[in-house]
Design a protein around this motif. Structure first.
Motif, PDB file in Angstrom:
ATOM      1  N   LYS A 338      40.705  16.204  49.194  1.00  0.00           N
ATOM      2  CA  LYS A 338      40.998  16.124  50.313  1.00  0.00           C
ATOM      3  C   LYS A 338      40.948  17.819  50.978  1.00  0.00           C
ATOM      4  O   LYS A 338      40.530  18.029  51.882  1.00  0.00           O
ATOM      5  CB  LYS A 338      41.729  15.284  51.051  1.00  0.00           C
ATOM      6  CG  LYS A 338      41.415  13.845  50.744  1.00  0.00           C
ATOM      7  CD  LYS A 338      42.341  12.708  51.382  1.00  0.00           C
ATOM      8  CE  LYS A 338      41.674  11.187  51.076  1.00  0.00           C
ATOM      9  NZ  LYS A 338      42.638  10.198  52.008  1.00  0.00           N
ATOM     10  N   ARG A 483      51.061  20.392  58.980  1.00  0.00           N
ATOM     11  CA  ARG A 483      50.386  19.624  59.748  1.00  0.00           C
ATOM     12  C   ARG A 483      49.037  19.277  59.114  1.00  0.00           C
ATOM     13  O   ARG A 483      48.640  17.967  59.226  1.00  0.00           O
ATOM     14  CB  ARG A 483      50.303  20.199  61.135  1.00  0.00           C
ATOM     15  CG  ARG A 483      51.525  20.560  62.095  1.00  0.00           C
ATOM     16  CD  ARG A 483      51.113  20.924  63.399  1.00  0.00           C
ATOM     17  NE  ARG A 483      50.415  20.134  64.042  1.00  0.00           N
ATOM     18  CZ  ARG A 483      50.101  20.492  65.252  1.00  0.00           C
ATOM     19  NH1 ARG A 483      50.220  21.660  65.887  1.00  0.00           N
ATOM     20  NH2 ARG A 483      49.583  19.807  66.089  1.00  0.00           N
ATOM     21  N   ALA A 486      49.622  17.393  55.926  1.00  0.00           N
ATOM     22  CA  ALA A 486      50.192  15.825  56.492  1.00  0.00           C
ATOM     23  C   ALA A 486      48.660  15.165  56.453  1.00  0.00           C
ATOM     24  O   ALA A 486      48.795  13.821  56.252  1.00  0.00           O
ATOM     25  CB  ALA A 486      50.775  15.780  57.738  1.00  0.00           C
ATOM     26  N   ARG A 487      47.549  15.439  57.336  1.00  0.00           N
ATOM     27  CA  ARG A 487      46.373  15.049  57.390  1.00  0.00           C
ATOM     28  C   ARG A 487      45.806  14.732  56.096  1.00  0.00           C
ATOM     29  O   ARG A 487      45.359  13.641  55.680  1.00  0.00           O
ATOM     30  CB  ARG A 487      45.341  15.570  58.399  1.00  0.00           C
ATOM     31  CG  ARG A 487      45.842  15.715  59.583  1.00  0.00           C
ATOM     32  CD  ARG A 487      44.696  16.061  60.680  1.00  0.00           C
ATOM     33  NE  ARG A 487      43.876  17.336  60.162  1.00  0.00           N
ATOM     34  CZ  ARG A 487      44.244  18.476  60.499  1.00  0.00           C
ATOM     35  NH1 ARG A 487      45.357  18.761  61.132  1.00  0.00           N
ATOM     36  NH2 ARG A 487      43.689  19.538  59.951  1.00  0.00           N
ATOM     37  N   TRP A 488      45.580  15.588  55.095  1.00  0.00           N
ATOM     38  CA  TRP A 488      45.147  15.470  53.738  1.00  0.00           C
ATOM     39  C   TRP A 488      45.823  14.674  52.984  1.00  0.00           C
ATOM     40  O   TRP A 488      45.096  13.785  52.106  1.00  0.00           O
ATOM     41  CB  TRP A 488      45.060  16.567  53.107  1.00  0.00           C
ATOM     42  CG  TRP A 488      43.882  17.847  54.015  1.00  0.00           C
ATOM     43  CD1 TRP A 488      43.121  17.548  54.739  1.00  0.00           C
ATOM     44  CD2 TRP A 488      44.117  19.347  53.902  1.00  0.00           C
ATOM     45  NE1 TRP A 488      42.634  18.698  55.506  1.00  0.00           N
ATOM     46  CE2 TRP A 488      43.233  19.571  54.821  1.00  0.00           C
ATOM     47  CE3 TRP A 488      44.807  20.158  53.515  1.00  0.00           C
ATOM     48  CZ2 TRP A 488      42.977  21.035  55.230  1.00  0.00           C
ATOM     49  CZ3 TRP A 488      44.610  21.320  53.647  1.00  0.00           C
ATOM     50  CH2 TRP A 488      43.670  22.105  54.523  1.00  0.00           C
ATOM     51  N   ARG A 490      47.405  11.925  53.795  1.00  0.00           N
ATOM     52  CA  ARG A 490      48.065  10.565  54.570  1.00  0.00           C
ATOM     53  C   ARG A 490      47.670   9.550  53.423  1.00  0.00           C
ATOM     54  O   ARG A 490      46.674   9.341  52.755  1.00  0.00           O
ATOM     55  CB  ARG A 490      47.194  10.525  55.659  1.00  0.00           C
ATOM     56  CG  ARG A 490      47.464   9.235  56.715  1.00  0.00           C
ATOM     57  CD  ARG A 490      46.587   9.427  57.845  1.00  0.00           C
ATOM     58  NE  ARG A 490      46.907  10.592  58.599  1.00  0.00           N
ATOM     59  CZ  ARG A 490      45.918  11.225  59.344  1.00  0.00           C
ATOM     60  NH1 ARG A 490      44.796  10.630  59.480  1.00  0.00           N
ATOM     61  NH2 ARG A 490      46.088  12.187  60.075  1.00  0.00           N
ATOM     62  N   ARG A 491      48.706   8.590  53.564  1.00  0.00           N
ATOM     63  CA  ARG A 491      48.786   7.276  52.665  1.00  0.00           C
ATOM     64  C   ARG A 491      49.013   7.652  51.041  1.00  0.00           C
ATOM     65  O   ARG A 491      48.500   6.855  50.181  1.00  0.00           O
ATOM     66  CB  ARG A 491      47.542   6.474  52.830  1.00  0.00           C
ATOM     67  CG  ARG A 491      47.660   5.942  54.189  1.00  0.00           C
ATOM     68  CD  ARG A 491      46.706   4.668  54.446  1.00  0.00           C
ATOM     69  NE  ARG A 491      45.235   5.299  54.420  1.00  0.00           N
ATOM     70  CZ  ARG A 491      44.670   5.893  55.616  1.00  0.00           C
ATOM     71  NH1 ARG A 491      45.243   5.851  56.665  1.00  0.00           N
ATOM     72  NH2 ARG A 491      43.371   6.262  55.237  1.00  0.00           N
ATOM     73  N   ASN A 494      54.549  10.782  51.189  1.00  0.00           N
ATOM     74  CA  ASN A 494      55.495  10.462  52.191  1.00  0.00           C
ATOM     75  C   ASN A 494      55.676  11.923  53.148  1.00  0.00           C
ATOM     76  O   ASN A 494      55.700  12.881  52.432  1.00  0.00           O
ATOM     77  CB  ASN A 494      56.869   9.526  51.665  1.00  0.00           C
ATOM     78  CG  ASN A 494      57.795  10.483  50.803  1.00  0.00           C
ATOM     79  OD1 ASN A 494      57.769  11.694  51.169  1.00  0.00           O
ATOM     80  ND2 ASN A 494      57.914   9.807  49.738  1.00  0.00           N
ATOM     81  N   PRO A 495      56.364  11.745  54.203  1.00  0.00           N
ATOM     82  CA  PRO A 495      56.459  12.928  54.928  1.00  0.00           C
ATOM     83  C   PRO A 495      57.403  13.894  54.260  1.00  0.00           C
ATOM     84  O   PRO A 495      57.274  15.188  54.270  1.00  0.00           O
ATOM     85  CB  PRO A 495      57.270  12.171  56.340  1.00  0.00           C
ATOM     86  CG  PRO A 495      56.741  10.775  56.541  1.00  0.00           C
ATOM     87  CD  PRO A 495      56.418  10.566  54.933  1.00  0.00           C
ATOM     88  N   VAL A 498      55.721  15.650  51.699  1.00  0.00           N
ATOM     89  CA  VAL A 498      54.593  16.658  52.453  1.00  0.00           C
ATOM     90  C   VAL A 498      55.418  18.078  52.860  1.00  0.00           C
ATOM     91  O   VAL A 498      54.921  19.226  52.590  1.00  0.00           O
ATOM     92  CB  VAL A 498      53.939  16.095  53.492  1.00  0.00           C
ATOM     93  CG1 VAL A 498      53.162  17.059  54.495  1.00  0.00           C
ATOM     94  CG2 VAL A 498      52.798  15.033  53.050  1.00  0.00           C
TER      95      VAL A 498
END
Length: 790
Positions: A338, A483, A486-488, A490-491, A494-495, A498
């Motif tokens: 991604k 940031r 975090a988008r790439w 996602r799921r 976990n935060p 990241v």
């Protein structure tokens, strides 16, 4: 009593001196023969030079071939090996009288009647074992190459299954001087005669002599002390995958190195594509890299640390256990895929090595819709064709980019597709498609249109800016923006994962786990095709032999071998040492280098520092494919005395209940020492290291938790080169005469695999072990930490 002992000692010394003299005479004969061969090789070189003077293309080609062959031969003969001649076996008469290519008889079992009824026998054949084979002028063997079939009994013979071997001798030499001999009797019940005299036995046994030698900071070649179960692995057929498991001290690394040399000896043509040995750390590479030249092999074998497998990348940092678990996990594969597309969709910021987060040109700014906008990145395409101005707006460009990225090819290989889609959109906008009903005229018009557009500087500049070439380092840099990551992710992550991952990617230095990510990104991105530069015609190309007129330093054989090794990306055989430590992402990296190779995989699950062995096993099986597997298990611990092995076994019982430790073959009578920190940890560790330096002749390793590596180096400053500080993960595969293990609790608590890492740390010493405990270790009245008590 004392006089009797003195008399016996004098007698033993005289026999030893006599036997050393016998071996010295043989070694002198070997070197005389080597000098003759050197002169022959030099003659061939001179003769080749004369052939070159003829000047014809055929003569020049023949000259080059002869020089190459003679050069290889001369290089081998001129190599000065320490312990060039290291072994000897005295053999009974064999069942048959067939000779092999090395001049030795091929029989494995003794002939009937070789042992007389009164349990006496005559030695029928004596073979000396060394780094390379040497024949005398009559083609009789002076030295048998250790890899030759005739040398196998030196390693495989045991008192239980002696074959033809009566006596096995280890010869210690340096340069051209024999320093000592040590014998093992494979048939102790037999009275054997050599040249009419009883066969003497010197020393306490070859294996114990080899094991008792002091260690240096480079691996001592143990070819002379390889035992039967190790030799079976070394000489096993190379087809498919050979698994070798064994606990600490069983000689797994030595087996891997000797197997590489043996495979090249057996089938050099097959393994001309090179053999890759993958080691877990640079320390282990430095420790082992001198072994193969001493075994008679150079150039064909590349020894690489996992963090050095990618050309131009060198790992110098260690990630925290939490970050390492993320980077090593197979989940990273989805994140990287991604990120590779996301970095391009974001306009390529950082894609060519820029660092996000600053305020310079090309940096990202985020609007309310979270759509990245890069100052200077074109948001529209304007060109002129057929006298009209054509324009594609941001929305159209985004749709074209998404369409192009929907392909499955590597991202950099999709640029031609994106270029074609841009031309299609401009063609549609031009309205020229309906001008001609004749297909040939329409095609000609379209070709002319494409040529006009693609030759425009504006279009070329736009394409370079809108679809830049992505680099692996650039994508990792883009991932350091939390940031975007975090988008790439996602799921997938976990935060917390990241955040830790992004922060670790902001440093300039690479970790060993970053290198595997770079390799994966290289595969995901691909390398754009480069147009070949047309070589200009040079009339001098028509001439031959110009090198005769233009003197220049020729590339040496070693330089050529090193250059070829650097250029290789795939190998004919891959040996993975300490395989239990490879992460899923590292297995993918190693697997790419052996897609058509045979494999030797060496490891011990009990020493694994990776927290999820099942995930790693799945990645390993994917890398090895459907190749059949052959398994071997090494069961004898040659490194540790039983006193140290028994202490380490207590940790193994905690780390992997039910696992069995390898059996130690010797005892020193020296129990492990336990020390408790009195005032300051550094002072205590320094005192214990200095104490061990006085008690052993070789090296002392001080093993600490990874976060104390730099601190420990300061503690030991000024103690000399024989002592070294290393982190717990760096100790893998290494051995020292003595070790100091600092705070077992700290090492055990470093990661989910901490107990296994502690087990490794406790099994590095060949002679003495000291354990230093702090408050966290909860030592008892004797200083024994909680983890090491019964």
């Amino acid at each position: 009593m004392d006089a009797s002992r003195a008399s016996h000692g004098t007698s033993a010394d005289s026999v030893r001196d006599r036997e050393i003299g016998v071996e010295q005479e043989h070694l002198d004969a070997v070197y005389r023969r080597l000098e003759e061969k050197i002169h022959e090789a030099e003659f061939l070189m001179d003769d080749a030079a004369k052939r070159g003077q003829v000047g014809t293309p055929g003569a020049l080609a023949e000259r080059d071939a002869q020089v190459f062959r003679a050069g290889i031969h001369l290089n081998r003969l001129n190599n000065e090996f320490e312990d060039f001649l290291f072994g000897r076996i005295d053999l009974l008469l064999g069942k048959d009288g067939k000779k092999g290519p090395d001049g030795a008889y091929t029989a494995v079992e003794p002939a009937e009647g070789a042992v007389r009824e009164d349990n006496t026998a005559d030695i029928a054949e004596t073979l000396h074992i060394g780094r390379i084979g040497v024949l005398d002028a009559d083609y009789s063997p002076l030295v048998i190459d250790w890899r030759a079939p005739a040398a196998a009994p030196f390693y495989r013979s045991t008192p239980v299954d002696p074959g033809r071997v009566v006596r096995r001798r280890v010869i210690r030499s340096k340069g051209r001087k024999v320093l000592g001999v040590e014998d093992d009797l494979m048939r102790p019940e037999l009275t054997a005669f050599l040249d009419g005299r009883p066969l003497p036995a010197i020393g306490d046994g070859a294996l114990m002599a080899a094991l008792g030698q002091a260690r240096s900071h480079t691996m001592r070649d143990i070819v002379a002390s390889i035992q039967a179960e190790q030799d079976l692995v070394i000489r096993a057929p190379a087809a498919s995958v050979t698994y070798v498991e064994g606990g600490p001290g069983t000689g797994k690394t030595a087996v891997a190195l000797h197997r590489a040399a043996y495979l090249l000896y057996q089938d050099r043509r097959r393994y001309a594509g090179g053999i890759l040995i993958v080691s877990p750390t640079p320390l282990l590479v430095a420790y082992t890299e001198g072994v193969l030249p001493s075994l008679g092999e150079e150039g064909q074998v590349a020894i690489r640390a996992v963090g050095s497998l990618v050309d131009g990348a060198e790992a110098t940092e260690y990630d925290s256990p939490a970050v390492a678990r993320v980077k090593g996990s197979s989940r990273m594969l989805k994140v990287l895929r991604k990120a590779a597309r996301g970095a391009l969709e974001s306009g390529g910021s950082g894609a060519q090595g820029g660092r996000p987060g600053g305020s310079g040109e090309g940096q990202l700014a985020f609007g309310d819709d979270e759509t990245p906008v890069v100052p200077g990145t074109p948001e529209r395409l304007r060109v002129v064709a057929f006298g009209r101005r054509l324009e594609l707006e941001a929305g159209q460009l985004n749709r074209i980019r998404h369409t192009a990225l929907s392909g499955t090819a590597p991202v950099n290989h999709l640029r031609p597709r994106a270029r074609r889609l841009l031309l299609d959109a401009l063609w549609d906008q031009s309205g020229a498609a309906g001008r001609h009903s004749d297909p040939e005229l329409a095609a000609e018009l379209r070709s002319s249109f494409d040529e006009d557009i693609t030759s425009e500087d504006a279009f070329i500049a736009f394409l370079d800016a809108w679809w830049p070439e992505l680099t692996p380092r650039g994508v990792l840099t883009a991932m350091s923006d939390e940031r975007r990551l975090a988008r790439w992710a996602r799921r997938i992550l976990n935060p917390g994962e990241v955040r830790r991952l992004a922060r670790s990617l902001r440093r300039d230095a690479l970790s060993v786990h970053d290198v595997a990510l770079l390799d994966e990104l290289t595969a995901i991105l691909g390398t754009p095709a480069r147009p070949k530069k047309k070589r200009e015609y040079d009339p001098l190309d028509q001439l031959t032999g110009l090198e005769e007129l233009m003197p220049q330093r020729e590339e040496s054989q070693r330089e050529r071998a090193e250059r070829l090794a650097q250029e290789r990306t795939e190998y004919a055989h891959v040996i993975v040492d300490e395989a239990q430590d490879l992460t899923p992402m590292q297995w993918r990296m190693v697997g790419r280098r052996g897609r058509h190779a045979t494999w030797t995989v060496v490891g011990d699950p009990a020493q694994s520092s990776w927290s999820d062995p099942d995930e790693a096993a799945e990645a390993r099986d994917e890398a090895l494919g459907t190749r059949p597997r052959r398994r071997f298990t090494l069961t004898v611990n040659y490194r540790n005395p039983s006193e140290i092995a028994e202490l380490a076994a207590k940790v193994l019982a905690l780390a992997m209940p039910g696992s069995k430790s390898p059996s130690a073959v010797r005892s020193t009578g020296v129990e492990p020492r336990f020390a408790v920190v009195r005032d300051r940890l550094g002072e205590t560790v320094r005192e214990e290291a200095a104490r061990l330096l006085e008690r052993v002749d070789g090296t002392v390793g001080v093993v600490v938790a990874m976060n104390r590596r730099a601190e420990a180096a300061r503690w030991l400053s000024g103690l000399g080169e024989r002592v070294v500080a290393l982190g717990s993960l760096e100790a893998k595969g290494l051995e020292y005469d003595a070790t100091v293990v600092v705070s077992p609790a700290e090492i055990a608590d470093e990661s989910p695999a901490g107990l296994r890492v502690l087990y490794v740390a406790l099994t590095r010493a060949t002679q003495q072990l000291t354990v230093v405990s702090g408050e966290r270790d909860e030592p008892d009245a004797n200083g024994v930490p909680d983890l090491l008590r019964d």
